[in-house]
Design a protein around this motif. Structure first.
Motif, PDB file in Angstrom:
ATOM      1  N   LEU A 671      25.855  27.111  -0.361  1.00 32.68           N
ATOM      2  CA  LEU A 671      27.283  26.907  -0.590  1.00 32.68           C
ATOM      3  C   LEU A 671      27.761  25.614   0.083  1.00 32.68           C
ATOM      4  O   LEU A 671      27.338  25.274   1.194  1.00 32.68           O
ATOM      5  CB  LEU A 671      28.084  28.092  -0.053  1.00 32.68           C
ATOM      6  N   HIS A 672      28.694  24.948  -0.614  1.00 36.86           N
ATOM      7  CA  HIS A 672      29.281  23.721  -0.061  1.00 36.86           C
ATOM      8  C   HIS A 672      30.473  24.093   0.801  1.00 36.86           C
ATOM      9  O   HIS A 672      31.632  23.871   0.430  1.00 36.86           O
ATOM     10  CB  HIS A 672      29.690  22.780  -1.202  1.00 36.86           C
ATOM     11  N   VAL A 673      30.188  24.683   1.968  1.00 40.98           N
ATOM     12  CA  VAL A 673      31.222  25.090   2.896  1.00 40.98           C
ATOM     13  C   VAL A 673      30.878  24.592   4.286  1.00 40.98           C
ATOM     14  O   VAL A 673      29.729  24.228   4.586  1.00 40.98           O
ATOM     15  CB  VAL A 673      31.401  26.629   2.897  1.00 40.98           C
ATOM     16  N   ASP A 674      31.894  24.573   5.169  1.00 41.99           N
ATOM     17  CA  ASP A 674      31.698  24.087   6.529  1.00 41.99           C
ATOM     18  C   ASP A 674      31.665  25.207   7.559  1.00 41.99           C
ATOM     19  O   ASP A 674      31.128  25.020   8.657  1.00 41.99           O
ATOM     20  CB  ASP A 674      32.829  23.115   6.891  1.00 41.99           C
ATOM     21  N   GLY A 675      32.297  26.318   7.241  1.00 45.28           N
ATOM     22  CA  GLY A 675      32.335  27.404   8.208  1.00 45.28           C
ATOM     23  C   GLY A 675      32.721  28.714   7.564  1.00 45.28           C
ATOM     24  O   GLY A 675      32.991  28.787   6.356  1.00 45.28           O
ATOM     25  N   VAL A 676      32.726  29.759   8.385  1.00 42.31           N
ATOM     26  CA  VAL A 676      33.123  31.084   7.898  1.00 42.31           C
ATOM     27  C   VAL A 676      34.106  31.691   8.875  1.00 42.31           C
ATOM     28  O   VAL A 676      34.071  31.395  10.073  1.00 42.31           O
ATOM     29  CB  VAL A 676      31.906  32.018   7.722  1.00 42.31           C
ATOM     30  N   LYS A 677      35.009  32.551   8.307  1.00 38.65           N
ATOM     31  CA  LYS A 677      35.938  33.310   9.140  1.00 38.65           C
ATOM     32  C   LYS A 677      35.497  34.767   9.106  1.00 38.65           C
ATOM     33  O   LYS A 677      35.474  35.397   8.048  1.00 38.65           O
ATOM     34  CB  LYS A 677      37.376  33.168   8.621  1.00 38.65           C
ATOM     35  N   ILE A 678      35.116  35.255  10.293  1.00 39.97           N
ATOM     36  CA  ILE A 678      34.619  36.631  10.382  1.00 39.97           C
ATOM     37  C   ILE A 678      35.809  37.592  10.237  1.00 39.97           C
ATOM     38  O   ILE A 678      36.833  37.450  10.921  1.00 39.97           O
ATOM     39  CB  ILE A 678      33.894  36.846  11.720  1.00 39.97           C
ATOM     40  N   ASP A 679      35.640  38.568   9.355  1.00 39.21           N
ATOM     41  CA  ASP A 679      36.746  39.474   9.028  1.00 39.21           C
ATOM     42  C   ASP A 679      37.162  40.314  10.226  1.00 39.21           C
ATOM     43  O   ASP A 679      36.348  40.643  11.101  1.00 39.21           O
ATOM     44  CB  ASP A 679      36.330  40.398   7.871  1.00 39.21           C
ATOM     45  N   ARG A 680      38.409  40.698  10.253  1.00 37.41           N
ATOM     46  CA  ARG A 680      39.009  41.507  11.310  1.00 37.41           C
ATOM     47  C   ARG A 680      38.256  42.830  11.502  1.00 37.41           C
ATOM     48  O   ARG A 680      38.198  43.369  12.612  1.00 37.41           O
ATOM     49  CB  ARG A 680      40.477  41.764  10.946  1.00 37.41           C
ATOM     50  N   TYR A 681      37.631  43.328  10.451  1.00 39.84           N
ATOM     51  CA  TYR A 681      36.894  44.597  10.518  1.00 39.84           C
ATOM     52  C   TYR A 681      35.810  44.529  11.597  1.00 39.84           C
ATOM     53  O   TYR A 681      35.636  45.466  12.391  1.00 39.84           O
ATOM     54  CB  TYR A 681      36.267  44.899   9.148  1.00 39.84           C
ATOM     55  N   PHE A 682      35.100  43.417  11.669  1.00 42.26           N
ATOM     56  CA  PHE A 682      34.010  43.283  12.645  1.00 42.26           C
ATOM     57  C   PHE A 682      34.549  43.001  14.038  1.00 42.26           C
ATOM     58  O   PHE A 682      33.920  43.365  15.044  1.00 42.26           O
ATOM     59  CB  PHE A 682      33.060  42.166  12.216  1.00 42.26           C
ATOM     60  N   ILE A 683      35.728  42.380  14.112  1.00 38.86           N
ATOM     61  CA  ILE A 683      36.323  42.071  15.414  1.00 38.86           C
ATOM     62  C   ILE A 683      36.851  43.345  16.067  1.00 38.86           C
ATOM     63  O   ILE A 683      36.652  43.578  17.281  1.00 38.86           O
ATOM     64  CB  ILE A 683      37.447  41.031  15.255  1.00 38.86           C
ATOM     65  N   TYR A 709      30.287  26.488  11.322  1.00 36.49           N
ATOM     66  CA  TYR A 709      31.067  26.999  12.453  1.00 36.49           C
ATOM     67  C   TYR A 709      31.614  28.381  12.110  1.00 36.49           C
ATOM     68  O   TYR A 709      31.651  28.788  10.948  1.00 36.49           O
ATOM     69  CB  TYR A 709      32.191  26.026  12.829  1.00 36.49           C
ATOM     70  N   THR A 710      32.089  29.105  13.120  1.00 32.01           N
ATOM     71  CA  THR A 710      32.664  30.437  12.917  1.00 32.01           C
ATOM     72  C   THR A 710      34.077  30.491  13.478  1.00 32.01           C
ATOM     73  O   THR A 710      34.377  29.851  14.493  1.00 32.01           O
ATOM     74  CB  THR A 710      31.810  31.518  13.603  1.00 32.01           C
ATOM     75  N   VAL A 711      34.897  31.251  12.797  1.00 29.61           N
ATOM     76  CA  VAL A 711      36.265  31.533  13.234  1.00 29.61           C
ATOM     77  C   VAL A 711      36.421  33.049  13.264  1.00 29.61           C
ATOM     78  O   VAL A 711      36.129  33.731  12.273  1.00 29.61           O
ATOM     79  CB  VAL A 711      37.312  30.913  12.294  1.00 29.61           C
ATOM     80  N   ALA A 712      36.878  33.574  14.378  1.00 33.09           N
ATOM     81  CA  ALA A 712      37.133  35.019  14.477  1.00 33.09           C
ATOM     82  C   ALA A 712      38.629  35.247  14.265  1.00 33.09           C
ATOM     83  O   ALA A 712      39.452  34.727  15.013  1.00 33.09           O
ATOM     84  CB  ALA A 712      36.689  35.540  15.828  1.00 33.09           C
ATOM     85  N   GLU A 713      38.973  36.022  13.214  1.00 30.96           N
ATOM     86  CA  GLU A 713      40.394  36.268  12.931  1.00 30.96           C
ATOM     87  C   GLU A 713      40.769  37.687  13.345  1.00 30.96           C
ATOM     88  O   GLU A 713      39.955  38.601  13.316  1.00 30.96           O
ATOM     89  CB  GLU A 713      40.698  36.019  11.453  1.00 30.96           C
ATOM     90  N   GLY A 714      42.032  37.828  13.748  1.00 29.07           N
ATOM     91  CA  GLY A 714      42.521  39.139  14.138  1.00 29.07           C
ATOM     92  C   GLY A 714      42.171  39.513  15.566  1.00 29.07           C
ATOM     93  O   GLY A 714      42.105  40.707  15.889  1.00 29.07           O
ATOM     94  N   VAL A 715      41.961  38.529  16.444  1.00 29.25           N
ATOM     95  CA  VAL A 715      41.632  38.829  17.839  1.00 29.25           C
ATOM     96  C   VAL A 715      42.915  39.212  18.574  1.00 29.25           C
ATOM     97  O   VAL A 715      43.906  38.470  18.552  1.00 29.25           O
ATOM     98  CB  VAL A 715      40.977  37.606  18.517  1.00 29.25           C
ATOM     99  N   GLU A 716      42.877  40.377  19.261  1.00 27.75           N
ATOM    100  CA  GLU A 716      44.100  40.885  19.888  1.00 27.75           C
ATOM    101  C   GLU A 716      43.925  41.236  21.362  1.00 27.75           C
ATOM    102  O   GLU A 716      44.920  41.391  22.087  1.00 27.75           O
ATOM    103  CB  GLU A 716      44.595  42.124  19.121  1.00 27.75           C
ATOM    104  N   THR A 717      42.695  41.400  21.839  1.00 21.89           N
ATOM    105  CA  THR A 717      42.492  41.851  23.246  1.00 21.89           C
ATOM    106  C   THR A 717      41.606  40.875  24.001  1.00 21.89           C
ATOM    107  O   THR A 717      40.828  40.102  23.412  1.00 21.89           O
ATOM    108  CB  THR A 717      41.865  43.251  23.252  1.00 21.89           C
ATOM    109  N   GLU A 718      41.706  40.976  25.327  1.00 20.87           N
ATOM    110  CA  GLU A 718      40.883  40.154  26.218  1.00 20.87           C
ATOM    111  C   GLU A 718      39.411  40.483  26.036  1.00 20.87           C
ATOM    112  O   GLU A 718      38.548  39.599  26.081  1.00 20.87           O
ATOM    113  CB  GLU A 718      41.306  40.404  27.674  1.00 20.87           C
ATOM    114  N   GLU A 719      39.126  41.774  25.817  1.00 22.07           N
ATOM    115  CA  GLU A 719      37.736  42.200  25.639  1.00 22.07           C
ATOM    116  C   GLU A 719      37.124  41.552  24.408  1.00 22.07           C
ATOM    117  O   GLU A 719      35.964  41.085  24.433  1.00 22.07           O
ATOM    118  CB  GLU A 719      37.675  43.730  25.519  1.00 22.07           C
ATOM    119  N   GLU A 720      37.881  41.524  23.311  1.00 24.20           N
ATOM    120  CA  GLU A 720      37.404  40.905  22.083  1.00 24.20           C
ATOM    121  C   GLU A 720      37.156  39.420  22.304  1.00 24.20           C
ATOM    122  O   GLU A 720      36.125  38.857  21.868  1.00 24.20           O
ATOM    123  CB  GLU A 720      38.422  41.114  20.955  1.00 24.20           C
TER     124      GLU A 720
END
Length: 762
Positions: A671-683, A709-720
């Motif tokens: 794929l001609h992409v630069d990164g992925v955003k990991i879904d909130r489900y896994f976070i 690169y990776t982007v984590a979306e839906g991060v809400e806690t310090e632990e995450e």
């Protein structure tokens, strides 16, 4: 009134050509039969009038001659009466001592047939006829009636002699001692006196008319003065009792095959100086008239039969043509089922009918029809529809009717059902129908889907029922676990809401300054929380009528109604405008914009992106585009090629919601992409599962292995946050740092964040 109401209801009902043809033929038959009856009655009335007119003309034609004859006859009768009086007076002049011989002598002298002398008790004491001596008049006899009367002289009508049974005209004279003298002249004697006046000859001439059987002339007392039948003059003619009228006699002659010598008797008065002098009794023969009527009736019957056959032929040709037009207008050519137009008429008739029936309408969709037609050809699609039409036709009954709606949809009209459970049982039976020629695997995906509407308000319209059925069917299609759905008000409210949203979105797209759709921006933090690397533009909508609307809702409505392309470009324009605002503020932030798969598939998508960038004087490197991985399903090569073009323009491309859709690591490298955003489900699972059970770290490592690169979306806690930073996730997005912000608040957030980080870079 009742017939009128029935006709009105019949016209409102959907017209069946066969029923109309039968009705028309019946109507033509009735009309022609009535015409034949009326014509026959007219013929009969004409002949009756003709018969009566002939009789009247016949009587009038002989009136002058009859008048002379009647006058002479009257004079003769007066002379006869005088003769009787003279005979009585002559006998009464005798000294009182009578002898039978004296009476015979006087009878010969005055030319009478009989002279009798009665005692006051009615016994013949003397007679010119010896055999009458000693005879006693019974009680009620004319002699007894005269004796008991106060009359001194009286002449009886011609009557039968009780002893000899001959017709005799009698005169009576009472003597002073109570005895009675009776003088009689026989009918034969009278007839001889009247023959000189040729009355019988004249009556015989009148009888020569072909419609006249006999003619008799009588006086006011119904005494025969002459007759063509030879009836004795002076005799009494009783009035003939006729139960039927002349017209009834003629009809009876035809219908009941009356004898050819059937006679109908008419009486016509003969007037002398305006006073009735007598009557002509005319016996009319019905033989010729009946034959003429029968002849004319046969002719007219033949004519009417020819007209009837011609009318039937014309009706047949007309209804044959109408049947073809009816078939074209109301029958589907392929399935041979009634079409949507006929369904509307049928349902409208049932809704306005006074006979309230429990009604339900079922909209049926044949799945995969379009794919079958494209894969196997149009002919195979038609054969499939023909087969379904036959299957449905076999199931039709008094309370179950099938109709063709459109290419892949059918309609079912159910009447007089007991409960929804009965409808569900029907649907279960229908769901087992599977087109032949499909493999077992294919038939698994060919289950019919149904949208059901129970008609509880008969003031509704067919259009409203069809709309509700379509809503219910779409609801069943959206829920893969359901093969049927009953319409309810919640479904309708949802559709109405979507309709309003669609209208407002169209209004938004017409005006560039419309602010119902706006953007909020959520920071994406990098460098282990030390800087804001970019922001994601998140579309929001504040509806004038519905208030705040979820992006999931209005984006879905836009995709369903072909508005996602223009809406996506409007969002891109707003993001570019904000990019310029940031530039003016001296802030260098990349803006990430979400793209719809439908939008990317548009042929001129790349051209539109170039135009937006050019119009807003924004470099491609200022933007990052996000697409969901599910977009690649079925369109991998096309979309990947377009992504390549966008990257060559300088844009950054990332896959949104990674891990929930396509998720093919094998093709990620292609794929001609630069990164992925990991879904909130896994976070979100980071705080709920032990680390050894988490796959989030595996996803990060796999993505890094491909140089993305990776982007984590839906991060809400310090632990995450700690877990992600420890596993090497480059960028963090979520409420832990900030909720989505309006433009002004985002700029202020950036400044505050910069101050906190103590770094002087954007």
């Amino acid at each position: 009134m009742r017939f009128g109401r029935q006709m009105k209801r019949m016209l409102k009902k959907p017209r069946e050509v066969k029923e109309l043809a039968k009705g028309s033929m019946f109507l033509v038959t009735v009309v022609l039969c009535l015409g034949l009856i009326i014509m026959s009655r007219g013929i009969e009335d004409y002949f009756v009038s003709d018969l009566k007119a002939n009789a009247q003309n016949l009587a009038r034609g002989y009136t002058h001659s009859l008048r002379k004859t009647v006058e002479a006859s009257s004079a003769v009768r007066a002379l006869i009466n005088e003769k009787l009086r003279y005979g009585v007076d002559l006998v009464s002049t005798l000294s009182g001592d009578f002898s039978n011989e004296d009476l015979r002598k006087i009878a010969r002298e005055i030319d009478v047939d009989e002279i009798d002398v009665y005692s006051p008790k009615g016994e013949i004491l003397y007679s010119s006829i010896s055999s009458y001596l000693g005879w006693i008049a019974p009680k009620g006899h004319p002699v007894q009636q005269f004796i008991s009367s106060s009359l001194s002289f009286h002449v009886d009508p011609l009557r039968e002699n009780t002893i000899s049974s001959q017709l005799v005209l009698y005169g009576y004279q009472r003597l002073e001692d109570g005895r009675v003298i009776q003088v009689g002249i026989s009918a034969k004697h009278l007839e001889g006196l009247l023959t000189g006046f040729e009355l019988d000859r004249m009556l015989n001439e009148m009888k020569d008319d072909e419609d006249v059987s006999y003619v008799t002339y009588i006086d006011q007392n119904r005494i025969v003065l002459g007759s063509s039948t030879g009836r004795a003059s002076g005799s009494y003619l009783p009035k003939k009792e006729q139960k039927n009228s002349l017209i009834d006699s003629l009809r009876g002659g035809q219908i009941q095959a009356a004898p050819v010598d059937a006679i109908y008797e008419l009486e016509e008065p003969v007037l002398m100086e305006g006073v009735e002098a007598g009557r002509l009794v005319i016996g009319l023969s019905l033989e010729r008239t009946i034959k003429e009527i029968e002849k004319l009736n046969r002719i007219f019957t033949v004519v009417f039969v020819m007209i009837y056959l011609a009318a039937i032929l014309m009706l047949y040709l007309y209804h044959y043509k109408s049947a073809r037009l009816h078939t074209m207008a109301y029958e589907d050519e392929v399935t041979k089922l009634p079409n949507l137009k006929y369904f509307r008429s049928e349902l409208e008739y049932l809704l306005i009918s006074k006979r309230k029936e429990k009604l339900a309408v079922i909209l049926v969709q044949l799945p995969r029809f379009s794919k079958i037609s494209m894969a196997r050809g149009h002919e195979q699609g038609e054969r499939l529809l023909e087969e379904m039409g036959r299957e449905f036709s076999h199931l039709e009954g008094e309370n179950l009717s099938f109709f063709k709606h459109s290419d892949e949809k059918f309609l079912i009209l159910v009447k007089n059902y007991e409960s929804p459970e009965e409808l569900i049982e029907l649907l279960a039976n229908l769901a087992t129908i599977s087109p032949s020629g499909e493999s077992e695997q294919e038939s698994r995906y060919s289950t019919l889907r149904f949208g059901v509407v129970e008609i509880k308000d008969q003031s509704t319209t067919p259009g409203k029922v069809l709309k509700d059925a379509l809503i219910a069917l779409n609801h069943a299609k959206l829920h893969q676990s359901l093969y049927f759905s009953f319409f309810d008000q919640d479904m309708e409210r949802k559709v109405d809401r979507e309709t309003k949203l669609e209208a407002e979105l169209r209004q938004v797209l017409k005006k560039k300054d419309e602010e119902s759709v706006y953007l909020l921006y959520q920071p994406i933090i990098g460098k282990h929380g030390s800087e804001i690397s970019s922001v994601e533009a998140l579309a929001r909508m504040k509806s004038p009528s519905l208030g705040d609307v979820s992006p999931l809702e209005f984006i879905d409505v836009a995709e369903k109604n072909g508005l996602i392309g223009p809406l996506g470009m409007r969002i891109l324009e707003k993001a570019c405008a904000f990019s310029n605002t940031l530039k003016q503020q001296g802030i260098s932030l990349k803006i990430s914009v979400n793209l719809s798969g439908l939008q990317i598939l548009e042929d001129d998508f790349i051209r539109q992106v170039r135009e937006v960038l050019k119009e807003n004087d924004v470099s491609a490197g200022s933007l990052s585009l996000e697409i969901t991985e599910s977009v690649f399903l079925g369109n991998y090569d096309i979309i990947n090629e377009k992504l390549k073009t966008l990257r060559e323009m300088g844009m950054t491309i990332s896959i949104d919601d990674f891990g929930t859709g396509y998720s093919s690591f094998a093709r990620l490298k292609e794929l001609h992409v630069d990164g992925v955003k990991i879904d909130r489900y896994f976070i979100s699972r980071i705080t709920h599962l032990p680390e050894e059970e988490l796959i989030t770290s595996d996803i990060i490592r796999m993505v890094h292995r491909y140089g993305l690169y990776t982007v984590a979306e839906g991060v809400e806690t310090e632990e995450e946050l700690s877990y992600l930073q420890r596993e090497g996730c480059e960028f963090i997005q979520g409420y832990y740092y900030s909720k989505p912000l309006p433009e002004g608040e985002l700029i202020q957030y950036w400044r505050n964040f910069k101050m906190r980080s103590g770094k002087d870079r954007v």
